[in-house]
Design a protein around this motif. Structure first.
Motif, PDB file in Angstrom:
ATOM      1  N   ALA A 114       0.833  -1.203   0.000  1.00  0.00           N
ATOM      2  CA  ALA A 114       0.000   0.000   0.000  1.00  0.00           C
ATOM      3  C   ALA A 114       0.871   1.259   0.000  1.00  0.00           C
ATOM      4  O   ALA A 114       0.571   2.241  -0.689  1.00  0.00           O
ATOM      5  N   ALA A 115       1.950   1.246   0.769  1.00  0.00           N
ATOM      6  CA  ALA A 115       2.853   2.394   0.798  1.00  0.00           C
ATOM      7  C   ALA A 115       3.478   2.627  -0.571  1.00  0.00           C
ATOM      8  O   ALA A 115       3.587   3.765  -1.041  1.00  0.00           O
ATOM      9  N   ARG A 116       3.865   1.559  -1.226  1.00  0.00           N
ATOM     10  CA  ARG A 116       4.474   1.672  -2.561  1.00  0.00           C
ATOM     11  C   ARG A 116       3.514   2.307  -3.563  1.00  0.00           C
ATOM     12  O   ARG A 116       3.921   3.061  -4.449  1.00  0.00           O
ATOM     13  N   HIS A 117       2.212   2.045  -3.419  1.00  0.00           N
ATOM     14  CA  HIS A 117       1.235   2.537  -4.382  1.00  0.00           C
ATOM     15  C   HIS A 117       0.456   3.745  -3.885  1.00  0.00           C
ATOM     16  O   HIS A 117      -0.494   4.189  -4.538  1.00  0.00           O
ATOM     17  N   GLY A 118       0.853   4.315  -2.733  1.00  0.00           N
ATOM     18  CA  GLY A 118       0.202   5.520  -2.227  1.00  0.00           C
ATOM     19  C   GLY A 118      -1.242   5.306  -1.820  1.00  0.00           C
ATOM     20  O   GLY A 118      -2.076   6.202  -1.967  1.00  0.00           O
ATOM     21  N   ILE A 119      -1.560   4.131  -1.291  1.00  0.00           N
ATOM     22  CA  ILE A 119      -2.930   3.790  -0.911  1.00  0.00           C
ATOM     23  C   ILE A 119      -3.068   3.909   0.604  1.00  0.00           C
ATOM     24  O   ILE A 119      -2.243   3.374   1.351  1.00  0.00           O
TER      25      ILE A 119
END
Length: 595
Positions: free
Chosen positions: A280-285
């Motif tokens: 989620a952090a990698r995809h800005g979620i």
């Protein structure tokens, strides 16, 4: 009644207590007290069979907890509390006196049945406090705890639903959840799944991706069953496919529960949660944890002190009772993992919303901007931590459209003998800021301390440093949320200060005002020369030492400050909420009179 065999796909665990069949549905709450013992839904049998267990002895209570017939941190804790009440009744001797030593020995066995969730030991300790008052007092406390859990679940779910609604686009959402956090895991309603159901009731859910939650499949067996019962659209998702779903823009928000929350916001939850947080952090979620206050453990400074339960190897080496791994295969089978606070957008309980400001959302190489400063890794520790926190909060406010494009700025005052602050760089996209995009400035003069690399501090640095010179603020946030920006425009004067009175608003307490006469916001003219705005801010704050820790700038949003970034953010959100109330009710009370 004879014991009924488990469905072949469910790990059996210890033999467990006798089962009482239920025709359909869960037959009321997932756990309850009866005169015959503790009645719980046997979660090992779902979704193929709905049945209840009657727990009549402490050994049966412990077996039910260890075998996952009862699971979910709140449900485990409440069952443990009722188990102590059961022991207190069974150890009451003639004349009404209680064999306290026997009850405490039983309580110790119950409290250590599963080590990771804080609820179990907490609940057992709480009911034991009433043991000197007799078995009825112990039972009464346990029953009150069930009622409290129902209320806590509802409060946490409502608060989390409000938070999610403000973090994501205004449309039906694609949500992803892990393990089971619904009514089966709690007294009623649920935490993260309760939030999903609340959003669904508001018409805000398009679909839920349900992680299988290997190896025991609490997602595909339990969460899918609950969502089906509630009529909420869902699809099962292999645990290993969740990151791919995020990469394909199939997820707007991740909602999970927690078995234990450390003081710094680190959380322990079902194994696989950490991997979801990284993706989620990698995809800005947004990654939101929903957990009642009873899950929060203030005695642990961080997650490194959380004991992680490791379970039997058979749960991994066999599927549906058939061995799939070679004989002698060694197994790593932790039941939980710890998600660091820096990967969590917010932890929500019935009483508070914690936003770990050390959150470090990675920035992809395509978005990273070469820094004018030394790399974050080369900075002093306090400065590096501040840079990470500023970048994370900037991206979070960008996602909320409060810092659109290159607008808005944040800063943190740094410790030490010299007046220094770290502030966002000028002209940078706030949605892709990284820790290296921060500029070190003199908080007394607003001068950049590393000008040689070409990165300039934010244009509003003069306003930030004016706040630092005249208050004890540790952080300043300047953003452009819609209601405050609109009200600042309506209340502006061509020259001099406007004001927005806030008297009578319940949310005013969020600003921590000491003097009620200061219950208003000054509205400063938006001079082209930002230095002039900073000078006027400094004069105003020097003349009004008890003023609200926030101000408006005409056509230019809010500036708010606090002891740290978390408090500054909370205050800017509080101001935006009050401006929204004033505008929506037509009672904006904006005045051109000098503040």
């Amino acid at each position: 009644m004879p014991d009924r065999s488990l469905p072949p796909h469910v790990p059996s665990g210890p033999p467990g207590p006798p089962a009482v069949p239920v025709a359909s549905g869960v037959g009321g709450p997932s756990l309850r007290w009866t005169e015959e013992g503790i009645s719980v839904v046997d979660q090992r049998a779902l979704p193929h069979e709905v049945r209840r267990l009657r727990l009549r002895t402490v050994d049966e209570v412990i077996d039910a907890i260890r075998s996952l017939a009862v699971r979910g941190a709140p449900a485990i804790g409440l069952t443990g509390a009722l188990g102590v009440a059961l022991s207190a009744r069974r150890n009451t001797v003639a004349g009404g006196s209680v064999d306290e030593a026997a009850v405490r020995a039983d309580a110790e066995r119950i409290a250590t049945a599963r080590p990771t969730a804080v609820h179990l030991a907490w609940a057992v300790a709480r009911v034991l406090e009433r043991l000197p008052d007799g078995p009825d007092a112990v039972l009464g406390t346990a029953l009150r705890m069930i009622d409290e859990d129902v209320t806590a679940n509802r409060g946490a779910a409502l608060a989390a639903a409000e938070l999610v609604a403000g973090l994501v686009p205004d449309r039906p959402l694609r949500l992803l959840t892990h393990c089971n956090t619904g009514r089966l895991a709690t007294a009623a309603g649920g935490t993260a799944l309760g939030t999903v159901l609340e959003l669904a009731a508001r018409g805000r859910v398009a679909e839920v991706l349900v992680d299988e939650t290997r190896p025991l499949l609490q997602g595909s067996r339990l969460t899918a069953w609950e969502l089906g019962e509630a009529g909420v659209p869902y699809r099962l998702c292999p645990d290993s496919a969740a990151a791919a779903a995020m990469a394909r823009s199939m997820v707007d928000c991740v909602l999970v529960g927690a078995d234990r929350v450390a003081a710094n916001g680190d959380t322990a939850n079902k194994i696989g949660t950490y991997a979801l947080a990284v993706a989620a952090a990698r995809h800005g979620i947004p990654f939101v944890v929903v957990a009642p206050e009873s899950s929060w453990d203030p005695t642990l400074p961080d997650g490194t002190g959380i004991v992680i339960e490791e379970r039997d190897a058979d749960e991994v080496t066999s599927v549906a009772g058939v061995r799939v791994a070679p004989e002698g295969a060694r197994v790593f089978n932790p039941a939980f993992d710890v998600t660091p606070a820096e990967l969590i957008t917010a932890v929500v309980s019935e009483a508070r919303v914690l936003r770990p400001v050390t959150s470090a959302r990675p920035v992809t190489s395509a978005h990273r901007v070469t820094s004018a400063h030394p790399a974050t890794s080369a900075r002093p520790e306090a400065e590096a931590e501040a840079a990470v926190a500023l970048a994370a909060l900037s991206r979070d406010l960008y996602r909320r459209s409060w810092m659109p494009g290159t607008s808005g700025n944040l800063s943190v005052r740094l410790p030490g003998p010299s007046p220094r602050a770290l502030i966002t760089g000028s002209g940078l996209d706030k949605g892709s800021l990284g820790p290296d995009d921060m500029v070190l400035v003199d908080s007394g003069t607003a001068r950049a301390l590393h000008p040689e690399g070409g990165r300039r501090p934010s244009a509003e640095t003069a306003i930030h440093t004016a706040v630092y010179r005249t208050t004890g603020a540790g952080a300043v946030v300047h953003a452009h949320p819609p209601y405050a920006t609109a009200l600042a425009r309506l209340a502006a004067r061509p020259e001099g200060l406007g004001r927005v009175p806030l008297e009578g608003l319940e949310l005013l307490k969020g600003l921590g005002l000491v003097t009620p006469s200061e219950a208003h916001l000054p509205v400063f003219p938006n001079w082209p020369d930002v230095t002039r705005i900073g000078d006027e801010v400094a004069v105003y704050l020097a003349q009004h030492p008890t003023a609200a820790p926030a101000l408006l700038i005409a056509d230019h949003g809010i500036t708010a400050w606090g002891e740290d970034l978390a408090q500054a953010r909370n205050r800017i959100e509080c101001v935006e909420a009050m401006c929204q109330v004033l505008l929506l009710t037509g009672e904006r009370h904006a005045s051109g009179a000098a503040a």
